[in-house]
Design a protein around this motif. Structure first.
Motif, PDB file in Angstrom:
ATOM      1  N   PRO A 100       0.830  -1.218   0.000  1.00 42.30           N
ATOM      2  CA  PRO A 100       0.000   0.000   0.000  1.00 42.30           C
ATOM      3  C   PRO A 100       0.852   1.251   0.000  1.00 42.30           C
ATOM      4  CG  PRO A 100       0.028  -0.995   2.174  1.00 42.30           C
ATOM      5  CD  PRO A 100       0.718  -1.972   1.257  1.00 42.30           C
ATOM      6  N   ALA A 101       0.340   2.302  -0.588  1.00 41.55           N
ATOM      7  CA  ALA A 101       1.071   3.569  -0.652  1.00 41.55           C
ATOM      8  C   ALA A 101       1.109   4.222   0.722  1.00 41.55           C
ATOM      9  CB  ALA A 101       0.423   4.506  -1.661  1.00 41.55           C
ATOM     10  N   GLY A 102       2.247   4.812   1.048  1.00 40.60           N
ATOM     11  CA  GLY A 102       2.374   5.560   2.291  1.00 40.60           C
ATOM     12  C   GLY A 102       1.933   7.001   2.089  1.00 40.60           C
ATOM     13  N   THR A 103       1.848   7.730   3.180  1.00 41.65           N
ATOM     14  CA  THR A 103       1.447   9.135   3.117  1.00 41.65           C
ATOM     15  C   THR A 103       2.327   9.949   4.053  1.00 41.65           C
ATOM     16  OG1 THR A 103      -0.843   8.511   2.682  1.00 41.65           O
ATOM     17  CG2 THR A 103      -0.435  10.763   3.405  1.00 41.65           C
ATOM     18  N   VAL A 104       3.026  10.935   3.503  1.00 43.04           N
ATOM     19  CA  VAL A 104       3.858  11.844   4.295  1.00 43.04           C
ATOM     20  C   VAL A 104       3.493  13.263   3.880  1.00 43.04           C
ATOM     21  CG1 VAL A 104       6.179  12.573   4.892  1.00 43.04           C
ATOM     22  CG2 VAL A 104       5.728  10.160   4.439  1.00 43.04           C
ATOM     23  N   ALA A 158      -8.317   1.510  -4.679  1.00 43.04           N
ATOM     24  CA  ALA A 158      -7.490   2.554  -4.066  1.00 43.04           C
ATOM     25  C   ALA A 158      -6.304   1.986  -3.301  1.00 43.04           C
ATOM     26  CB  ALA A 158      -8.344   3.407  -3.120  1.00 43.04           C
ATOM     27  N   ASP A 159      -6.409   0.731  -2.864  1.00 45.03           N
ATOM     28  CA  ASP A 159      -5.326   0.091  -2.111  1.00 45.03           C
ATOM     29  C   ASP A 159      -4.481  -0.826  -2.981  1.00 45.03           C
ATOM     30  OD1 ASP A 159      -6.076   1.304   0.302  1.00 45.03           O
ATOM     31  OD2 ASP A 159      -7.625  -0.225   0.623  1.00 45.03           O
ATOM     32  N   ARG A 160      -4.568  -0.658  -4.299  1.00 37.72           N
ATOM     33  CA  ARG A 160      -3.814  -1.437  -5.277  1.00 37.72           C
ATOM     34  C   ARG A 160      -4.267  -2.892  -5.374  1.00 37.72           C
ATOM     35  NH1 ARG A 160       1.731   0.525  -3.408  1.00 37.72           N
ATOM     36  NH2 ARG A 160       1.871   2.622  -4.207  1.00 37.72           N
TER      37      ARG A 160
END
Length: 289
Positions: free
Chosen positions: A136-140, A241-243
């Protein structure tokens, strides 16, 4: 342009156009020259040994490539990024076609007859890439500069390794959106730290990769084939959205057309490259006669 789209490998693009090994060798000599020049300058030995390394750099390839890359990143961040956001399914379909046909390149570089060990390594690499691209993609939102430098150092390794995408790794780390925004906003401080991290990562990685290409040429490209094959997962057109991978939708016909367009583009490049090689060989034979 390839490095801006998550899932597309810049190393793969270099393989397709036939400059990959030249770029790796030149980058290695350039880095060695810079390091040797800096060390000799401190010791008062002059720049003679550094110039020897610089003389081995294929500047006629490296300089145009560098100019093209910088231009494409600036333009692509403004054009390609929104295109991926607004038409993700169609864009991934085109990229899937590009990458699928591109597998021909490393397969051909391994040789016509694959050994059992090379097949096994390719399968292991493919499984690893498949699992990686499912993360899953991270968010910063407000990354510290040390994270910017570290993520750039890791992502740049993917830049020169076929089958791995630097922008995809940035996406996993949660650094893709901040970096794209920094390019569009011309955030000089952020970009300077990012470039510093990328240079350090490249300096540590490229010499080892060149050694692998020289010593284990077939094995290296067998692993690259596996990485490219496994990374195709990131380009499956239908994802949530979560691949998570989904079944084809009602737009199957349009997506298939987009896939064929991408595949045809790379196929045309490969056919043109083969024709050019045959012409050069024919010219060489005529000169010998």
């Amino acid at each position: 342009m390839a490095e801006i789209v998550p899932g597309i490998s810049g190393g793969t693009a270099a393989l397709i156009v036939g400059v990959y090994e030249t770029v790796i060798a030149s980058a290695d000599q350039l880095i060695r020259g810079v390091v040797r020049g800096a060390a000799d300058l401190v010791r008062g030995r002059g720049a003679a040994r550094a110039r020897e390394h610089f003389a081995r750099v294929s500047w006629g390839v490296l300089l145009p490539l560098g100019v093209g890359m910088v231009t494409a990143v600036v333009l692509g961040a403004a054009v390609l990024g929104p295109l991926v956001e607004s038409h993700p399914v169609q864009t991934r379909a085109v990229m899937l076609g590009l990458m699928a046909v591109s597998l021909i390149v490393p397969i051909r570089l391994v040789g016509p007859r694959w050994r059992a060990g090379e097949v096994l390594l390719a399968v292991v690499a493919a499984v690893g890439a498949f699992l990686l691209t499912g993360l899953p993609a991270g968010t910063v939102t407000d990354p510290p500069m040390i994270l910017v430098a570290a993520s750039a150092a890791i992502a740049v390794c993917a830049l020169v390794l076929p089958g791995t995408s630097g922008s995809f790794l940035l996406l996993v780390f949660g650094m893709y959106a901040p970096t794209l925004a920094a390019v569009n906003d011309r955030d000089i401080g952020y970009l300077a730290v990012f470039m510093l991290g990328a240079v350090c990562g490249l300096a540590l990685f490229v010499s080892g990769l060149r050694w692998l290409l020289a010593t284990y040429h077939r094995v290296t490209f067998a692993v690259a084939t596996g990485l490219m094959a496994g990374s195709l997962r990131a380009l499956w057109p239908w994802q949530d959205a979560d691949r998570g991978l989904q079944a084809p939708g009602d737009d199957l016909g349009v997506v298939t057309l987009m896939f064929l367009i991408g595949a045809a583009a790379v196929a045309a490049l490969l056919i043109a490259e083969s024709a050019l090689v045959r012409r050069k060989r024919a010219s060489g034979a005529a000169v010998l006669d």
